[in-house]
Design an enzyme around this catalytic site. Structure first.
Site, short mmCIF file in Angstrom:
data_model
loop_
_atom_site.label_atom_id
_atom_site.label_comp_id
_atom_site.label_asym_id
_atom_site.label_seq_id
_atom_site.Cartn_x
_atom_site.Cartn_y
_atom_site.Cartn_z
N LYS A 198 13.11 36.76 24.67
CA LYS A 198 13.17 37.97 25.49
C LYS A 198 11.79 38.45 25.95
CE LYS A 198 13.09 41.28 21.72
NZ LYS A 198 13.83 41.74 20.56
N ARG A 226 17.69 51.36 13.85
CA ARG A 226 18.06 50.88 15.17
C ARG A 226 19.50 50.43 15.01
NH1 ARG A 226 14.77 46.44 18.75
NH2 ARG A 226 16.47 45.11 18.06
#
Ligand SMILES: *Cc1c(COP(=O)(O)O)cnc(C)c1O
Length: 353
Positions: free
Chosen positions: A35, A128
């Site tokens: 990513k 998260r």
């Protein structure tokens, strides 16, 4: 064309191979995370040549790009309810924390006559993604009933939001959940996916007893940096990426505060230090291309003063070799790499040697 980013595929392959070598002693599989480079195909291939077990990315569009490679693909960002059809099409495995999404994935897999593999994430305190440990067993019970979903493991993500580190205690917590799930549901759960770059330093410890058998590694392969310290890690190269930008103005300018100032275009009031008359250069690169605080100059005698959208202002008083048209070189941190690889204005140049 403006700035250029040079991508050294040989170093990326070597970095990958070194990390895999280190992790193999503890029987941990390394999955390469793409990513940070927008799912770049050549970088992905370098990771494959270096020996990764699979590739992982947070964006489906990046996985779609990597889809024809002969290697398993893992979706890192928990899926949107609205994209489950594409998830089962482009990802072999996805990380999940919402039962409703897994149920929707099951339906999509049913419709496309496929089996989709799922790793359930537990939040061990980084806050998260991930379900709370107290919800895990009930969720597994329900996921087990889904005919087109194969639950292949459990995982956790640390050091991403709150910066909670993957300590032995955190891993022991994960291990306890894995053991309990295996026993209660008579599941193999072959994958324990508990690591990213921040877990790699654990591998250098003498008395390390691993819980995870899968690490998802981006930053340390790409930039050679240990997370979170930012220091270089083991023998991994820091030089796989290099940004180059050209000098478009070179002048002596006063740094004294002579005028009334206001916030700049980025809502900042620049702290000005009067250093007298300085030799300043402007480079043809800016916030549309890079994250200015994430650059480290590889050219000697340079200080970065600041950036606007399209200009980077540097002080060059300690380098008399710099001329109009000179190319200045920088190393990038993760934020600057992300920005450079995402920017259509930065030319990507591949190098193999
Ligand atoms: C980005 C990401 C990783 C990779 O993290 P690095 O620090 O770059 O190694 C691993 N897992 C998840 C879920 C991620 O989002």
């Amino acid at each position: 064309m403006g700035a250029e980013i040079e991508i050294n595929l040989t170093l990326l392959q070597e970095n990958t191979a070194q990390i895999i070598d280190l992790a193999s002693k503890d029987k941990i599989d390394i999955w390469g995370v793409t990513k940070g480079v927008c799912g770049d195909l050549k970088v992905a291939e370098a990771m494959i040549d270096g020996g990764v077990s699979g590739l992982a990315d947070s964006r489906l569009s990046n996985l779609a790009q990597l889809n024809y490679l002969d290697i398993p693909l893992l979706l890192l960002r928990i899926p949107m309810l609205s994209e489950v059809d594409k998830v089962v099409k482009y990802a072999d495995i996805s990380l999940n924390s919402e039962l409703e999404v897994v149920q929707a994935l099951n339906k999509a897999a049913q419709e496309s006559n496929s089996i989709h593999q799922v790793i359930l994430l537990v939040d061990l305190g980084d806050r998260r993604e991930g379900m709370l440990p107290s919800d895990l067993m009930e969720t597994i019970h329900k996921v087990k009933q889904l005919g087109n979903i194969k639950l292949i493991g459990l995982g956790t993500n640390l050091a991403c939001f709150r910066g909670v580190l993957p300590t032995q205690e955190k891993m022991a917590e994960l291990n306890k959940l894995v053991q309990e799930a295996r026993e209660r549901f008579d599941l193999k759960l072959p994958i324990v996916s508990g690591g990213n770059s921040s877990s790699l330093p654990l591998l250098l410890k003498d008395n390390y007893s691993p819980v995870s058998n899968q690490f998802r590694i981006g930053e340390t392969i790409l930039l050679g940096r240990e997370v979170p310290s930012g220091e270089s890690f083991a023998n991994i190269s820091l030089d796989a990426f290099k940004l180059t930008a050209e000098v478009i103005e070179l002048k002596e300018k006063s740094t004294a505060i002579e005028d009334e100032v206001t916030e700049n275009a980025f809502d900042q009031i620049k702290e000005v230090v009067d250093k007298g008359i300085r030799k300043r250069a402007i480079l043809a690169v800016g916030r549309q291309d890079i994250y200015p605080q994430g650059l480290t100059s590889l050219t000697k005698g340079i200080t970065i003063e600041g950036a606007s959208s399209d200009h980077l202002i540097i002080d060059v008083i300690n380098n008399s070799d710099i001329k109009l048209g000179s190319k200045i070189e920088f190393r990038l941190n993760y934020a600057a790499l992300l920005q450079a690889m995402t920017s259509p204005y930065v030319k990507k140049v591949y190098r193999e040697d």
